[in-house]
Design a protein around this motif. Sequence first.
Motif, short mmCIF file in Angstrom:
data_model
loop_
_atom_site.label_atom_id
_atom_site.label_comp_id
_atom_site.label_asym_id
_atom_site.label_seq_id
_atom_site.Cartn_x
_atom_site.Cartn_y
_atom_site.Cartn_z
N ILE A 152 40.40 29.76 42.52
CA ILE A 152 39.29 29.35 41.65
C ILE A 152 38.93 30.47 40.68
O ILE A 152 38.74 30.25 39.48
CB ILE A 152 38.08 28.93 42.49
CG1 ILE A 152 38.43 27.71 43.34
CG2 ILE A 152 36.88 28.63 41.60
CD1 ILE A 152 37.34 27.29 44.29
N SER A 153 38.83 31.69 41.20
CA SER A 153 38.40 32.79 40.34
C SER A 153 39.41 33.06 39.23
O SER A 153 39.04 33.28 38.07
CB SER A 153 38.18 34.06 41.17
OG SER A 153 39.40 34.53 41.73
N SER A 154 40.71 33.04 39.57
CA SER A 154 41.71 33.31 38.53
C SER A 154 41.73 32.22 37.46
O SER A 154 41.92 32.49 36.28
CB SER A 154 43.10 33.46 39.16
OG SER A 154 43.50 32.27 39.82
N LEU A 155 41.49 30.96 37.89
CA LEU A 155 41.45 29.87 36.91
C LEU A 155 40.24 30.00 35.99
O LEU A 155 40.34 29.88 34.77
CB LEU A 155 41.42 28.53 37.63
CG LEU A 155 41.33 27.28 36.74
CD1 LEU A 155 42.53 27.21 35.81
CD2 LEU A 155 41.20 26.03 37.59
N TRP A 185 43.49 42.49 34.61
CA TRP A 185 42.75 41.22 34.68
C TRP A 185 43.03 40.48 35.99
O TRP A 185 42.11 40.01 36.67
CB TRP A 185 43.11 40.36 33.48
CG TRP A 185 42.24 39.15 33.30
CD1 TRP A 185 42.58 37.85 33.49
CD2 TRP A 185 40.86 39.13 32.89
NE1 TRP A 185 41.53 37.02 33.23
CE2 TRP A 185 40.45 37.79 32.85
CE3 TRP A 185 39.95 40.13 32.55
CZ2 TRP A 185 39.17 37.41 32.49
CZ3 TRP A 185 38.67 39.75 32.18
CH2 TRP A 185 38.28 38.41 32.16
N ILE A 186 44.28 40.38 36.38
CA ILE A 186 44.62 39.67 37.61
C ILE A 186 44.30 40.51 38.84
O ILE A 186 43.96 39.98 39.90
CB ILE A 186 46.10 39.26 37.60
CG1 ILE A 186 46.37 38.34 36.41
CG2 ILE A 186 46.48 38.52 38.88
CD1 ILE A 186 45.55 37.07 36.40
N ALA A 187 44.37 41.85 38.70
CA ALA A 187 43.96 42.70 39.82
C ALA A 187 42.49 42.48 40.16
O ALA A 187 42.10 42.58 41.33
CB ALA A 187 44.21 44.17 39.47
N LEU A 188 41.69 42.16 39.16
CA LEU A 188 40.28 41.87 39.40
C LEU A 188 40.11 40.66 40.31
O LEU A 188 39.25 40.66 41.20
CB LEU A 188 39.57 41.64 38.07
CG LEU A 188 38.07 41.30 38.14
CD1 LEU A 188 37.29 42.40 38.85
CD2 LEU A 188 37.51 41.06 36.74
N ALA A 189 40.95 39.64 40.13
CA ALA A 189 40.89 38.47 41.01
C ALA A 189 41.26 38.87 42.44
O ALA A 189 40.66 38.38 43.41
CB ALA A 189 41.84 37.38 40.49
N GLY A 190 42.25 39.76 42.59
CA GLY A 190 42.61 40.24 43.92
C GLY A 190 41.51 41.05 44.56
O GLY A 190 41.23 40.91 45.76
#
Length: 381
Positions: free
Chosen positions: A144-147, A127-132
């Motif tokens: 912004i995207s991770s929030l 999930w957090i790799a997607l933000a990266g």
Amino acid sequence: MTAVRWVAIFDGLVLPMLALAGAVLLFGGFVWLGGTDPVETWVLLFQGAFGDAFSWQNTLQRAAPLMLTALCVAIPMQAGMTIIGGEGALVLGGLAAAGLPYLFAPPDGLWGTAWILLAGAVAGGAWIALAGLLQQYRGVNETISSLLMSYLAIGVFKHLVEGPLRDPESLNKPSTLPLHDSWLLGLIPGQEVHWGLVIGAVVCVLAGLWLYGTTHGFATRVVGGNARAARLVGLPSRRLVVCACALGGAAAGLAGGIEVAAVHNAANASLIAGLGYTGILVAFVARHNPVAVIPVAVLFGGFGSAGSLLQRRLDLPDASVWVLQGFAFVLILACEAARGRLGLWLAQRQARIAAAQVVHETSRQRLARQKAQAASVGEVA
């Protein structure tokens, strides 16, 4: 001790301590405005967190997930990424841990527990790799995207828990099917604290060893310091950034898995408790150092455990400790503006002293030459 060392201690230790002390003082003023004695509040705040064995156990129990959610901020920050979506990674990690038995039955015992926790870590990491990935390949701001992804994760969690994965026997509080007893994470022998505390502390230490003791960790910190310079020297900056995000998300997902396997025994709305957001504050106070996260998480776990005592003794809302955490967060951010000012002031002061010494030395040499010239003229006369 050199001035540089003193400046590092001031920036890394003194400023966060001043911010926390200021937050406690402001909290005392806040409750005083409501008619409560601030001194009694401060005493109960300490007693509720560290006053006796029961308080310590409650504090450590609350600190366990905070260590891991703080890593979700601290590790990507070392790569230059400001990720604040640990709450989403945590709830998805808990959902994956509780939902794994719907796909296949893990083996009984320790191996089954390992499968449960691994499922949580994989879900949070992805999930957090997607933000990266969005930041590196599409230029989407990772903060912004991770929030926003956290709200999406919570929505997916509620949909599945209250819909396809709901246990028919969970009437008043929708939840998934409870985990088998052999998959649960037990208590540390002789303590009322589950093994998640040990797992969280070990993961923090391993993260510190990786960041400061391996070439891969060093390369990650180089990318965080200057991504352009890292690319110029041939480092795979994109891959390192995404890897750091995945590792941070895996830590938060592991926290969700631990909460399911050690506390709730199933995925339900109790997982959405703001642990991911508190982890942001823990990471900032610890200056994104994985090892420093451990004592800071214990401190904020103590703040959380003291809330019930404040409610019983002073009739304050249990959520009043969130005000204390809010004060701490604001002051920590304010300290960021002061960070480096002492070093700058010392450098400017040394420059002024050096300039004054040069002027003094020049004046002294000029005066000596004038005296020498006057003496030579007198001899000629």
